[in-house]
Design an enzyme around this catalytic site. Structure first.
Site, PDB file in Angstrom:
ATOM      1  CG  ASN A 119       1.852   6.451   1.302  1.00  0.00           C
ATOM      2  OD1 ASN A 119       0.676   6.748   1.117  1.00  0.00           O
ATOM      3  ND2 ASN A 119       2.246   5.712   2.321  1.00  0.00           N
TER       4      ASN A 119
ATOM      5  NE  ARG B 122      -4.009   2.120   2.029  1.00  0.00           N
ATOM      6  CZ  ARG B 122      -5.229   2.186   2.519  1.00  0.00           C
ATOM      7  NH1 ARG B 122      -5.751   1.117   3.096  1.00  0.00           N
ATOM      8  NH2 ARG B 122      -5.939   3.286   2.441  1.00  0.00           N
TER       9      ARG B 122
ATOM     10  CG  HIS C 131       2.903  14.392   3.764  1.00  0.00           C
ATOM     11  ND1 HIS C 131       2.745  13.066   4.110  1.00  0.00           N
ATOM     12  CD2 HIS C 131       1.710  14.780   3.255  1.00  0.00           C
ATOM     13  CE1 HIS C 131       1.514  12.685   3.826  1.00  0.00           C
ATOM     14  NE2 HIS C 131       0.864  13.703   3.295  1.00  0.00           N
TER      15      HIS C 131
HETATM   16  N1  GLY Z   1      -3.820   7.798   0.162  1.00  0.00           N
HETATM   17  C1  GLY Z   1      -3.026   6.640   0.267  1.00  0.00           C
HETATM   18  C2  GLY Z   1      -3.737   5.476   0.900  1.00  0.00           C
HETATM   19  O1  GLY Z   1      -4.930   5.513   1.098  1.00  0.00           O
HETATM   20  O2  GLY Z   1      -3.109   4.508   1.203  1.00  0.00           O
END
Ligand code: GLY
Length: 306
Positions: free
Chosen positions: A246, A242, A253
């Site tokens: 990012n 996941r 950021h």
């Molecule tokens: N916005 C990245 C996630 O939801 O993992």
């Protein structure tokens, strides 16, 4: 022309519906899905003014009871006090575990409402009705919810999946063009990190996308949601894969923080994607030319790259 897909997470699976005019049929859809006894519609003051009445009407027409709770718009509201105030609002109205929440708005509203749903009475159902491009292609799907604390963004939160996501592409018509362009940074992120054909398609269809042509916008949002669903299905709690979502966000950021949050998230992510790809090329992890093609596409959408 409506598109639907499923996020497959076992008993926490849910549908995503994407189309033009979805907002007016939310009541019937919620009644058919039988998610809750009654609903609280959570929205910021701006989005509530634009679309609150339509959603309330749709639920009322479907015979569902719904009350509107609002908070001041902006990232400034994404803190624990807002959660406390909204929770008090729910408790004063007698909301219990059989009731549900509807998040109507952008990423801030989705994050706040999802977190409130995760902790109110130890968890009640909620649905996402994202109204910004960024929320439609990214934050409304996948169950990341939370708020900021002075020490950092999203430091308090929960993984908590919605029961459904309803995406009305018509609402993009009232979105400020800067916000739409900012959302395109996240769209380009999917192409750059997961799907080269989609990346090329974004270049070829730029004019139609910027003109919000449904024949391009609906498949574009669908493809992003599809990619997000595929990643989340494999790694819901961000143990590894996941993190691909990012891409550009670590430097992004930092850029966002350095600007005192004056730079919108998508703009900071665009800068972050180019910077990190340049580092990858220098380290021999990406072929030369990759940073250039990402920069070129971002610039075609008038996104900043430095
Ligand atoms: N916005 C990245 C996630 O939801 O993992």
């Amino acid at each position: 022309m409506e598109q639907t897909l499923q996020v497959g997470l076992g008993e926490r699976s849910y549908p995503i519906s994407i189309g033009s005019g979805v907002l007016d049929s939310i009541g019937n859809r919620l009644r058919a899905a039988n998610i809750a006894k009654r609903y609280a519609l959570i929205s910021d003051d701006q989005v509530a003014g634009l679309y609150g009445a339509r959603v309330l009407q749709s639920l009322s027409d479907a015979g569902l009871s719904c009350e509107l709770l609002t908070f001041p718009h902006g990232e400034i509201s994404k803190h624990l006090q807002t959660i406390g105030d909204l929770a008090s609002g729910l408790a004063e109205r007698g909301f219990d575990r059989k009731d549900g929440l509807i998040a109507l708005g952008g990423g801030v509203t989705g994050d706040i409402t999802g977190f409130l749903a995760a902790i109110y009475m130890r968890g009640i159902p909620f649905v996402q009705v994202p109204t910004t491009l960024l929320a439609q292609v990214d934050s409304s799907v996948g169950g990341k919810t939370g708020v900021d604390i002075p020490q950092g963004k999203n430091l308090i939160g929960a993984f908590y999946q919605p029961k459904a996501v309803f995406i009305d592409t018509e609402v993009l018509g009232t979105l400020a063009s800067t916000e739409f362009i900012g959302g395109m940074a996240e769209v380009i992120k999917y192409g750059a990190s997961i799907d080269a054909d989609f990346f090329a398609w974004l270049g070829e269809n730029r004019q139609a996308i910027l003109a919000l042509e449904p024949s391009c916008i609906i498949p574009m949002i669908r493809r992003c949601c599809e990619m997000k669903a595929t990643v989340v299905e494999q790694d819901e709690r961000e143990g590894g894969l996941r993190r691909i979502l990012n891409f550009g966000h670590t430097i992004g950021h930092a850029v966002e923080a350095a600007s005192g949050y004056q730079l919108i998230h998508g703009f900071a992510v665009a800068i972050g994607m180019v910077a990190v790809t340049e580092l990858a090329v220098k380290s021999g992890l990406a072929a030369s030319g990759v940073a250039g093609s990402i920069r070129e596409l971002l610039e075609a959408y008038e996104l900043p790259t430095a």
